[in-house]
Design a protein around this motif. Structure first.
Motif, PDB file in Angstrom:
ATOM      1  N   GLU A 199      -2.983  -0.407   4.645  1.00 62.19           N
ATOM      2  CA  GLU A 199      -4.470   0.048   4.218  1.00 62.19           C
ATOM      3  C   GLU A 199      -5.349   1.601   4.164  1.00 62.19           C
ATOM      4  N   ASN A 226      -6.344  11.029  -7.533  1.00 59.40           N
ATOM      5  CA  ASN A 226      -6.673   9.896  -8.392  1.00 59.40           C
ATOM      6  C   ASN A 226      -5.757   9.719  -9.787  1.00 59.40           C
ATOM      7  N   GLN A 250      -5.529   5.565  -5.520  1.00 58.91           N
ATOM      8  CA  GLN A 250      -6.276   7.066  -5.129  1.00 58.91           C
ATOM      9  C   GLN A 250      -4.228   6.974  -4.426  1.00 58.91           C
ATOM     10  N   ASP A 287      -2.796  14.279  -2.889  1.00 56.89           N
ATOM     11  CA  ASP A 287      -3.981  13.735  -3.117  1.00 56.89           C
ATOM     12  C   ASP A 287      -4.663  13.844  -4.345  1.00 56.89           C
ATOM     13  N   HIS A 319       1.303   6.822   0.270  1.00 60.26           N
ATOM     14  CA  HIS A 319       0.264   5.723   0.434  1.00 60.26           C
ATOM     15  C   HIS A 319      -0.534   5.723  -1.357  1.00 60.26           C
ATOM     16  N   THR A 320      -1.399   4.327  -0.814  1.00 63.04           N
ATOM     17  CA  THR A 320      -2.076   4.420  -2.423  1.00 63.04           C
ATOM     18  C   THR A 320      -3.534   3.260  -1.096  1.00 63.04           C
ATOM     19  N   ASN A 321      -3.795   3.187  -2.035  1.00 60.49           N
ATOM     20  CA  ASN A 321      -5.346   2.559  -1.860  1.00 60.49           C
ATOM     21  C   ASN A 321      -5.183   0.824  -2.480  1.00 60.49           C
ATOM     22  N   GLN A 322      -4.809   0.360  -2.850  1.00 66.82           N
ATOM     23  CA  GLN A 322      -4.071  -0.855  -3.310  1.00 66.82           C
ATOM     24  C   GLN A 322      -3.199  -1.384  -2.530  1.00 66.82           C
ATOM     25  N   TYR A 372       0.895  -1.070  -0.248  1.00 70.00           N
ATOM     26  CA  TYR A 372      -0.293  -0.279   0.260  1.00 70.00           C
ATOM     27  C   TYR A 372       0.404   1.558  -0.218  1.00 70.00           C
TER      28      TYR A 372
END
Length: 185
Positions: A161, A75, A47, A73, A117-120, A15
């Motif tokens: 996450e 997407n 994101q 921040d 940081h990512t959301n995946q 993440y």
């Protein structure tokens, strides 16, 4: 502009990661950070957030959101960074710009902490990893992973996450990508 390009990724991605930029003998201003995502990721649109630590190094501040300022921040779709077990050079890889608002000054001999940081789960490629890879590099958290004449990158920890929540595995990881900076005289 100067640029530090890290060594290539290992088979590890997660993440996100904490890491420090250490300015050696001369102050620098960080102007951009670039990275990519795992080639195993089914959807590269995610994101991405980048923070900097207000207290210097990330160490000791990992789980304290009040110690951090959000730089960007967005997407976005990250470039895939393939894993090549036999690659020792990453100068031909295409990393993409991560969201990064204002330039960040780092004084001579000082460390500045970052969290990307990512959301995946495979959102950010790393070096280090679990098991044999972690033992081969032998890093401790805070140890140098890459350097130029002016700056060093220092190994960090991975977060879950949820930003500012550490994963339980304590192996040090290295940021993978590039850091663009200017030299301050």
């Amino acid at each position: 502009d100067e640029m530090l390009i890290t060594k290539p990724r290992t088979s590890h991605s997660w993440y996100g990661v904490y890491f420090d930029v250490l300015a050696k003998d001369t102050p620098v201003t960080i102007t951009a950070i670039q990275s990519g995502c795992s080639s195993d990721l089914p959807d590269r649109n995610m994101q991405v957030k980048v923070w900097t630590c207000d207290k210097g190094s990330f160490e000791g501040n990992e789980e304290d959101p009040s110690s951090w300022t959000l730089l960007g921040d967005k997407n976005m779709e990250l470039d895939e960074i393939p894993y090549d077990r036999y690659s020792f050079d990453s100068t031909d890889l295409r990393y993409c710009d991560l969201p990064f608002g204002s330039p960040i000054f780092v004084g001579a001999g000082e460390r500045k902490g970052f969290l990307v940081h990512t959301n995946q789960i495979g959102g950010l490629v790393l070096r280090g990893g679990f098991g044999p890879e972690a033992r081969i590099n032998g890093w401790r958290v805070g140890a140098k992973t890459d350097e130029t004449l002016h700056v060093s990158l220092c190994a960090g920890k991975v977060c879950s996450e949820v930003p500012f929540k550490l994963e339980s595995a304590a192996y040090a990881r290295g940021f993978v990508g590039s850091v663009r900076y200017t030299i301050n005289q």
